[in-house]
Structures are given as C-alpha cells and as structure tokens.
Design a protein around this motif. Sequence first.
Motif, PDB file in Angstrom:
ATOM      1  N   ARG A   1       0.824  -1.206   0.000  1.00 36.57           N
ATOM      2  CA  ARG A   1       0.000   0.000   0.000  1.00 36.57           C
ATOM      3  C   ARG A   1       0.862   1.262   0.000  1.00 36.57           C
TER       4      ARG A   1
ATOM      5  N   ASN B   1       3.436   2.149  11.185  1.00 34.60           N
ATOM      6  CA  ASN B   1       3.354   3.589  10.888  1.00 34.60           C
ATOM      7  C   ASN B   1       4.541   4.346  11.495  1.00 34.60           C
TER       8      ASN B   1
ATOM      9  N   VAL C   1       0.876   8.715   9.310  1.00 31.76           N
ATOM     10  CA  VAL C   1      -0.531   8.748   8.893  1.00 31.76           C
ATOM     11  C   VAL C   1      -1.373   9.179  10.096  1.00 31.76           C
ATOM     12  N   ASP C   2      -2.528   9.794   9.836  1.00 32.31           N
ATOM     13  CA  ASP C   2      -3.372  10.238  10.950  1.00 32.31           C
ATOM     14  C   ASP C   2      -4.184   9.048  11.496  1.00 32.31           C
TER      15      ASP C   2
ATOM     16  N   THR D   1      -7.331   8.386  11.486  1.00 29.46           N
ATOM     17  CA  THR D   1      -8.349   7.840  10.580  1.00 29.46           C
ATOM     18  C   THR D   1      -7.705   6.814   9.655  1.00 29.46           C
ATOM     19  N   GLU D   2      -6.560   7.177   9.081  1.00 27.79           N
ATOM     20  CA  GLU D   2      -5.850   6.250   8.187  1.00 27.79           C
ATOM     21  C   GLU D   2      -5.342   5.038   8.974  1.00 27.79           C
TER      22      GLU D   2
ATOM     23  N   ARG E   1      -8.032   2.631   9.210  1.00 27.11           N
ATOM     24  CA  ARG E   1      -8.196   1.914   7.921  1.00 27.11           C
ATOM     25  C   ARG E   1      -7.194   0.783   7.809  1.00 27.11           C
ATOM     26  N   ILE E   2      -5.934   1.067   8.154  1.00 30.48           N
ATOM     27  CA  ILE E   2      -4.929   0.012   7.938  1.00 30.48           C
ATOM     28  C   ILE E   2      -5.013  -1.067   9.026  1.00 30.48           C
TER      29      ILE E   2
ATOM     30  N   ASP F   1     -12.890   1.237   1.011  1.00 30.90           N
ATOM     31  CA  ASP F   1     -11.728   1.348   1.883  1.00 30.90           C
ATOM     32  C   ASP F   1     -11.630   2.765   2.467  1.00 30.90           C
ATOM     33  N   GLU F   2     -12.010   3.729   1.680  1.00 32.22           N
ATOM     34  CA  GLU F   2     -11.914   5.142   2.067  1.00 32.22           C
ATOM     35  C   GLU F   2     -12.801   5.473   3.276  1.00 32.22           C
TER      36      GLU F   2
ATOM     37  N   ILE G   1     -14.218   3.429   8.486  1.00 31.00           N
ATOM     38  CA  ILE G   1     -13.227   3.965   9.445  1.00 31.00           C
ATOM     39  C   ILE G   1     -13.801   4.017  10.871  1.00 31.00           C
TER      40      ILE G   1
END
Length: 324
Positions: free
Chosen positions: A81, A117, A124-125, A127-128, A131-132, A157-158, A161
């Motif tokens: 990714r 991360n 990444v914040d 929220t991301e 997601r991951i 995916d977006e 969350i």
Amino acid sequence: MHATARAHTNIALIKYWGKKDDQLKLPCNSSLSMTLDAFYTETKLTILDADQPNRFYLNGQEQSLKASQRVVNYLRVLQERFNLSGNFLIESTNHVPTSAGLASSASAFAALAASFNAAYELNVDLTELSRIARLGSGSATRSVYGGFVEWQAGDSDENSIALPLAEHPKMDLTLLAVEIETAKKSISSTKGMNLVVETSPYYATWVEQAELNIGQMKMAIAANDFSAVGHLAQQNALAMHALNLTADPGFTYFQPETIRAMQLVAELNQNGVECYFTMDAGPNVKILTQLKNVEEIIQRFKNDLPHVKIVKATFGPGIEILDK
Ligand code: 2P0
C-alpha cells in the motif's frame, strides 16, 4: 528502523458480524465498542534488510513459519500500500489473559498497524491508522481510539473507518469478564460470520437492526445513561447469537454455563443488582455494571460457578507509541 506501540483490546457493545468484502474487511453493519484498560498488546517492529529472514516472537517465544504467516502477510499488504520494502522482526507481548475470554486480534493488529506507521515514519493520521488496522482484523479498526468508539461500516476502503465518540467517558461502567472456557473456539469469528451472511434468511434484518442500535446507543452514551447502554448491548448480543442459530447449518458459541451466567444476571436484576451481559464468538460472558455492584456480582458468580475466573476492566486509552 524500529518502533514499539501499545494497543488495548475492545468489547463490542453493538457487534460487527458479517463482511461485504473479505479482503478489505468491509463490514455489513457499523459497530460500537468500549476500549478496555486491563487488556493490551505491545509490539516492537524492527525493519530488517531484505536478505534477513522474518522473525516473530510472541510473549518471548519464537513462532513457527506457519504461526507467523498471518502477521507477515498483513505487513506485506501494508508495504504494498505504501510502496515500501524490507523484512521484519516482530516482538509482541500479549497482556490479554486467556482467562478473560477476550480476543487479542483487535489489540494485536492495532499495535502492528501503529508500530508499522511509526517504524517507517509514515505519520498517517488516526483515521488512516484505523483503515490500515482494519486490513488486519475488523475489530482492530476500533482499537485505535480509547473510550467509546464507532466503526462506520461505509462501503469502500476510504470510508470504512473508526471514529472516537467519547475518548474519556464519564460513565460509571465496569466490565467483568467471566471465563467459562479457555479452549480454542470451535468456529472462528471469520467462519461464523461468513456462514450467517451466506445462509441465514434473517441476515438483512440483523443489519437493519444493528444500524438502528447504533443510533440508539449513541443517544444513550450522549445522555450518560448506563441502563440504556447495558440494555442495548444485551439485546444486540442476543440478536447476534440468535442469528447464528438461523444459519445453515445452525451453530452456537454458548455452553451450558453461558446460559447459567445469563440466568444469574437475570436473578441479580430481580434482586435489585443492575447488570447486563454480552458475549462474542465464544462461550465467555462479559457483564456490564456499575462500581457499587461489582463485589456483589463477583460473590454471586463465585457461589454458583466456583471454578470460573473473573477479570475486571473499565475504559482504556487508544494507541500509544512507547519507543521510537
Ligand atoms: C466484534 N467480533 O464486533 C465482533 C463480535 C466477535 C463478535 O470482531 O475476520 O477477529 O478478523 O475481521 O475482528 C471478532 O472478529 O474478525 C469480532 P476478522 P475479528 O468485536
């Protein structure tokens, strides 16, 4: 390059039960949880040169290639990714006692996502990060935050969350994890939820009802209404477990002592001791109550089911980076 992260596990008050995309782990319904202080995973991730072998230690024990596969595969998905390379030394410690009857996959994959991360300095914040974490295990999505957390189902995916609802709730809420059985479950969560999606004629009703429950639960939290939170959590858990009986073939995670624990909760309420129950993909029962009732409930359970272990927990924090 290395980083250590800590993530706490969580208990779903409105359950995630079914996926519409297995790869992205997109759930069919939104869910809502309480992050727990007593149970967590700490993971140190070190990025190695590509010519060094991957190694995975769990609680100090080196794991076999087979046992490491899910973790290494997950980290490969994240590398793809973000277009990154390298092999991994993964050192995890699980502070989720089997006696608690709580799954460790939520805290495990949230800690892995956070250490990945930090080790690669992706910044990444949150929220991301949610997601991951989801790509590792659905319930890990919610362990990014502390307190009450919603995982919005979304349809991509977006937008699938986690969102923090109240990171430091004022609610007087204690969870008592009652161990009925520590044996590995007969049907994994992944298998159980797939079976109901594919075969239960009531699945669409479950999704509809769970989405309604999310709205009701958010109102109960906003009103600091413990009774409504407990009642809704119990109704939602019963619906999930009833749904399992309607799959083909039907199945249940309950053991005789699960039913006995549910009866004990009913008896306690009849005697003026307010408490509620919830169960996940296993026979263990988690009781929701208030501080003033904790000792009486433990006593009542110890009298009736003397061999069970009970672990206490309340609200825990979100992801923490311990070392970089
Ligand atoms: C939950 N459970 O909301 C629900 C309620 C168990 C019962 O999430 O397939 O390990 O890795 O996404 O997250 C347990 O399932 O499943 C779970 P995958 P996961 O907490």
